[in-house]
Write a protein that holds these residues in place. Sequence first.
Motif, short mmCIF file in Angstrom:
data_model
loop_
_atom_site.label_atom_id
_atom_site.label_comp_id
_atom_site.label_asym_id
_atom_site.label_seq_id
_atom_site.Cartn_x
_atom_site.Cartn_y
_atom_site.Cartn_z
N GLY A 109 0.92 -1.32 -0.04
CA GLY A 109 0.09 -0.10 0.11
C GLY A 109 0.84 1.26 -0.02
N THR A 110 0.34 2.20 -0.65
CA THR A 110 0.68 3.65 -0.47
C THR A 110 -0.48 4.51 0.13
OG1 THR A 110 2.19 3.50 -2.38
CG2 THR A 110 1.67 5.46 -1.76
N GLY A 111 -0.29 5.21 1.19
CA GLY A 111 -1.35 6.08 1.55
C GLY A 111 -1.48 7.48 0.84
N VAL A 112 -2.51 7.82 0.51
CA VAL A 112 -2.79 9.23 0.13
C VAL A 112 -4.13 9.63 0.83
CG1 VAL A 112 -3.42 10.50 -1.86
CG2 VAL A 112 -2.13 8.62 -2.20
N PHE A 113 -3.99 10.63 1.68
CA PHE A 113 -5.04 10.91 2.74
C PHE A 113 -5.46 12.49 2.68
CE2 PHE A 113 -2.67 7.23 4.94
CZ PHE A 113 -3.90 6.22 4.60
N GLU A 114 -6.53 12.85 2.48
CA GLU A 114 -6.98 14.21 2.41
C GLU A 114 -7.02 14.64 4.08
OE1 GLU A 114 -11.25 16.51 2.27
OE2 GLU A 114 -10.84 14.97 1.04
N CYS A 115 -6.74 15.62 4.42
CA CYS A 115 -6.68 15.86 6.02
C CYS A 115 -7.35 17.34 6.38
CB CYS A 115 -5.36 15.94 6.57
SG CYS A 115 -4.58 14.43 6.57
N ASP A 116 -8.42 17.31 7.33
CA ASP A 116 -8.91 18.68 7.55
C ASP A 116 -7.70 19.39 8.04
OD1 ASP A 116 -11.20 20.16 8.81
OD2 ASP A 116 -9.72 19.86 10.40
N GLU A 117 -7.73 20.91 7.91
CA GLU A 117 -6.86 21.70 8.28
C GLU A 117 -6.44 21.88 9.84
OE1 GLU A 117 -9.81 24.57 5.82
OE2 GLU A 117 -9.73 22.24 6.11
N ALA A 118 -7.36 21.67 10.50
CA ALA A 118 -7.24 21.74 11.98
C ALA A 118 -6.77 20.22 12.61
CB ALA A 118 -8.73 22.24 12.58
N ALA A 119 -7.06 19.41 11.71
CA ALA A 119 -6.86 17.87 12.20
C ALA A 119 -5.42 17.51 11.67
CB ALA A 119 -7.92 16.95 11.95
N LEU A 120 -5.00 18.30 10.75
CA LEU A 120 -3.63 17.94 9.89
C LEU A 120 -2.67 17.44 10.76
CD1 LEU A 120 -1.88 17.28 7.40
CD2 LEU A 120 -1.64 19.73 7.56
N PRO A 121 -2.15 18.30 11.98
CA PRO A 121 -1.04 18.00 12.89
C PRO A 121 -1.09 16.83 13.49
CG PRO A 121 -1.62 20.52 13.19
CD PRO A 121 -2.71 19.86 12.03
N ALA A 122 -2.29 16.44 14.11
CA ALA A 122 -2.49 15.17 14.82
C ALA A 122 -2.32 14.06 13.89
CB ALA A 122 -3.79 15.14 15.55
N ILE A 123 -2.91 14.27 12.62
CA ILE A 123 -2.81 13.05 11.71
C ILE A 123 -1.27 12.85 11.31
CG2 ILE A 123 -3.62 12.31 9.43
CD1 ILE A 123 -6.13 13.84 9.81
N ALA A 124 -0.67 13.86 10.98
CA ALA A 124 0.76 13.95 10.57
C ALA A 124 1.49 13.10 11.78
CB ALA A 124 1.14 15.30 10.11
N ASP A 125 1.30 13.70 13.04
CA ASP A 125 1.96 12.94 14.00
C ASP A 125 1.80 11.19 14.09
OD1 ASP A 125 3.65 13.25 16.61
OD2 ASP A 125 1.82 12.43 17.39
N THR A 126 0.69 11.10 13.77
CA THR A 126 0.28 9.57 13.88
C THR A 126 0.77 8.79 12.75
OG1 THR A 126 -1.85 10.27 15.15
CG2 THR A 126 -1.66 7.95 14.23
N VAL A 127 0.69 9.44 11.48
CA VAL A 127 0.99 8.85 10.09
C VAL A 127 2.32 8.69 9.79
CG1 VAL A 127 0.31 8.66 7.84
CG2 VAL A 127 -1.52 8.95 9.22
N ARG A 128 3.14 9.89 10.03
CA ARG A 128 4.43 9.99 9.91
C ARG A 128 4.55 9.78 8.54
NH1 ARG A 128 7.28 7.30 15.30
NH2 ARG A 128 6.23 8.65 16.60
N PRO A 129 4.07 10.95 7.62
CA PRO A 129 4.11 10.77 6.34
C PRO A 129 5.46 10.86 5.54
CG PRO A 129 3.41 12.83 6.78
CD PRO A 129 3.64 12.02 8.03
#
Length: 462
Positions: A109-129
């Motif tokens: 797999g390769t992840g391609v994830f749309e992220c809400d502007e406010a939610a992005l920092p937490a998603i980035a910290d979790t996914v580590r893109p």
Amino acid sequence: MSLLARGSAGLARAAGRVSRALGRGGGTTVPGVVLLRLNPGAVRTLAADLVDGSILVSATNGKTTTTRLIAGALRADGRCVVTNAAGANLLTGVAAALANHRDGAGAAGTGVFECDEAALPAIADTVRPRAVVLMNLFRDQLDRHGELEAIGGRWETMIAGFAAAPGPTLVLCADDPLVAALPRPDSRVVWFGIDDPAVSGSHLSHSADSTRCRICSAALVYDHIWIGHLGAWRCPSCESTRPPRDVSVIHAGLTGGRGANPIIRTPEGEVQIHLTLPGLHNVLNAAAALAGAIAMGVSAARAAAAISEVPAAFGRAERVTVDDHEVVLLLAKNPTGTNENVRTLLLDDGDHDILVALNDQIADGRDVSWIWDVDFEPLLARTRHITVTGDRAHDLALRFKYAGMAPDSLHVEPDPGRALDVALGALSPGGTLTVFPTYTAMHQIRAALVARGAATLSWDEA
């Protein structure tokens, strides 16, 4: 992958199937909610198993379309893509996408994830893109997001955290002064933007947002204006200026309401994209997607060819047929996005029939005062009939009254389904209806179209 993560993902997928079978929808969120309840660390584990890594996409406008275009480019490169294609862009949506991946988000797999502007920092910290695409920041949902500087500050803190370790490649819009001020000097950046003077506006819109230097607060000078406050900008005080573009639109190729044929310069040479998506904003989305695909190792030529084949996301320049009429859905959720829709509609000759749908639900933003910052007036001289609907239909009616719309050409119908019937009934044979809906109103209009057999249901509308 751990047995715990695999088992949690399986149970989450099952919960999503049950929810859909009961007619409650939730295919894009329920699996994520269940996964995070069962195993809060599952997203980090599942994302780490994506051997090609992930790319995150965030912006006020255009993130759903750009995510879709990048996913198409990666698939054309032979990647197995894991994505939240239906636009569920909080951590629960990313979790659901990972859980729904059939092999449990395995090595292919390769992840391609749309992220809400406010939610992005937490998603980035979790996914580590592997890469992060940051496209623009416009005024939107002020009751939830706050002013642009608040989101910009969160993004700046996120990028500073990346610098503490081997961080992702940043794919940034050079034309947005706020986005351009984000990276640290040691950040790895792919810059994209527009360099076609033929599509420059003559003056900043009164709704333009970030027009002051992020460094010294002086008023910026614009040599060219593309969209809102996006343009060829420079600071006359501290000499801050728009960064050089690695991926640049040198010819926008606008062809009207049905698409565009931009020529884009890349480090690998010039490529042309044949978009089925209209408007300068979608040309810039295509440039962002091309830059993101290049950052993920796809050749510019292959990415351009793939982007040319990607159809519109639902509600974003989506076209459906009802009897002998065409209905075009153009999501309109903030001043800049709606102004671009108006600008795009005016590219075509002739007069127009329009349905505008305004809701004030949580996903739309409670504050609807932004409708007074939309430049509807240039469109009215070429409009035959306007129907307004939604929770705040009467607010729209007042807006169009002050704009000078003739009362006999304006119809108010708060119920979206009945409003669609009214608007279609006002069309001449073979006519086209253009719909400007806010987010939740778009789903209501699509539900009415699904009931007519004109559109297909997406998971999050079930």
